[in-house]
Design a protein around this motif. Structure first.
Motif, PDB file in Angstrom:
ATOM      1  N   ALA A  22       0.836  -1.201   0.000  1.00 62.38           N
ATOM      2  CA  ALA A  22       0.000   0.000   0.000  1.00 62.38           C
ATOM      3  C   ALA A  22       0.874   1.255   0.000  1.00 62.38           C
ATOM      4  O   ALA A  22       0.560   2.251  -0.664  1.00 62.38           O
ATOM      5  N   TYR A  23       1.983   1.203   0.737  1.00 59.67           N
ATOM      6  CA  TYR A  23       2.891   2.353   0.794  1.00 59.67           C
ATOM      7  C   TYR A  23       3.516   2.628  -0.573  1.00 59.67           C
ATOM      8  O   TYR A  23       3.641   3.780  -0.994  1.00 59.67           O
ATOM      9  N   LYS A  24       3.901   1.596  -1.287  1.00 58.23           N
ATOM     10  CA  LYS A  24       4.484   1.775  -2.616  1.00 58.23           C
ATOM     11  C   LYS A  24       3.515   2.502  -3.546  1.00 58.23           C
ATOM     12  O   LYS A  24       3.902   3.423  -4.278  1.00 58.23           O
ATOM     13  N   VAL A  25       2.251   2.075  -3.496  1.00 57.81           N
ATOM     14  CA  VAL A  25       1.240   2.719  -4.342  1.00 57.81           C
ATOM     15  C   VAL A  25       1.020   4.154  -3.886  1.00 57.81           C
ATOM     16  O   VAL A  25       0.896   5.071  -4.699  1.00 57.81           O
ATOM     17  N   ARG A  26       0.946   4.355  -2.557  1.00 60.92           N
ATOM     18  CA  ARG A  26       0.729   5.703  -2.014  1.00 60.92           C
ATOM     19  C   ARG A  26       1.858   6.639  -2.419  1.00 60.92           C
ATOM     20  O   ARG A  26       1.615   7.803  -2.786  1.00 60.92           O
ATOM     21  N   LEU A  27       3.091   6.162  -2.350  1.00 63.48           N
ATOM     22  CA  LEU A  27       4.224   7.008  -2.705  1.00 63.48           C
ATOM     23  C   LEU A  27       4.184   7.382  -4.184  1.00 63.48           C
ATOM     24  O   LEU A  27       4.488   8.522  -4.558  1.00 63.48           O
ATOM     25  N   SER A  28       3.763   6.445  -5.021  1.00 62.83           N
ATOM     26  CA  SER A  28       3.620   6.741  -6.450  1.00 62.83           C
ATOM     27  C   SER A  28       2.573   7.826  -6.672  1.00 62.83           C
ATOM     28  O   SER A  28       2.763   8.738  -7.486  1.00 62.83           O
ATOM     29  N   LEU A  29       1.456   7.739  -5.945  1.00 65.91           N
ATOM     30  CA  LEU A  29       0.401   8.745  -6.030  1.00 65.91           C
ATOM     31  C   LEU A  29       0.923  10.099  -5.587  1.00 65.91           C
ATOM     32  O   LEU A  29       0.645  11.127  -6.211  1.00 65.91           O
ATOM     33  N   TRP A  30       1.662  10.106  -4.489  1.00 66.12           N
ATOM     34  CA  TRP A  30       2.185  11.370  -3.940  1.00 66.12           C
ATOM     35  C   TRP A  30       3.128  12.028  -4.940  1.00 66.12           C
ATOM     36  O   TRP A  30       3.045  13.239  -5.175  1.00 66.12           O
TER      37      TRP A  30
END
Length: 229
Positions: A214-222
């Motif tokens: 989830a963090y990997k996806v969140r960081l990509s979004l950010w």
């Protein structure tokens, strides 16, 4: 920009509550719902008018929200909804991984059969709402909140509730990213299977991996949002 009228999103605010408590609940709900987005300047006069209250309870509510980290008082900009930078997002997910991993391990030991059956039902509901990111996000929150309760540790539950209030500052759900909803379903299903096997180590491992993904996806979004701002 502050909406002309802020409304609570949790079924309404009890009018019998003290005004400062009502202001706090409505402002917190507005932040969590995205009505007051990160970076929004919070002017007491405008908020008081939007909430139909005087400035004093609004000031008290803002002070309480500041202590919780949901708003910040910038020297040159005044009070505003907290904006998370990359390091803050990372710190948030580090704590999620530790705390939710612990919750999963405890749930494998202490959850009742009825609670595990409920978790399984919540996971399977994802299949029926796979094309609705809003409902998926709500169901995802329900899954995690239910899992936290399955740990049967009041102090851990209190800490996780505080952490998840800060999660509201992250913005849109990662489940809206193509492919993430299905991956999340598979991860949740694997976690419930580990809980049903009463395997604390495996449950913690799966949960930690789930939060890492989830963090990997969140960081990509950010990064994407920063590039477009």
């Amino acid at each position: 920009m502050i909406p002309a009228e802020l409304t609570a999103t949790d079924g309404g605010t009890n009018a019998s509550l003290p005004r400062a408590e009502r202001a706090y609940q409505q402002l917190r709900a507005a932040i969590q719902a995205g009505q007051l987005a990160p970076g929004t300047r919070l002017r007491e006069v405008e908020l008081a008018e939007s909430l139909g209250l005087s400035r004093t309870p609004v000031r008290e509510a803002l002070s309480r929200l500041e202590s919780e980290g949901l708003v910040v008082n910038e020297p040159n900009r005044g009070m505003m909804v907290t904006q998370l930078d990359a390091s803050m997002v990372s710190e948030l997910y580090v704590m999620r991984e530790v705390l939710e991993g612990t919750a999963a391990a405890l749930a494998a030991r202490h959850a009742t059969d009825v609670e595990l059956s409920l978790l399984r039902d919540i996971v399977e509901r994802d299949l029926a709402i796979a094309d609705d990111p809003v409902r998926l996000a709500a169901n995802n929150r329900l899954f995690h909140e239910t899992l936290h309760r399955c740990a049967h540790n009041r102090y851990l539950l209190k800490t996780l509730r505080s952490l998840h209030e800060s999660m509201a500052l992250l913005g849109r759900s990662t489940l809206a990213v193509p492919g993430r909803a299905h991956a999340s379903y598979e991860e949740h299903a694997s976690l419930v299977a580990a809980l049903e096997q009463r395997d604390p180590a495996l449950a913690e491992q799966i949960m930690r991996r789930h939060i890492q993904q989830a963090y990997k996806v969140r960081l990509s979004l950010w990064i994407e949002e920063q590039a477009g701002s």
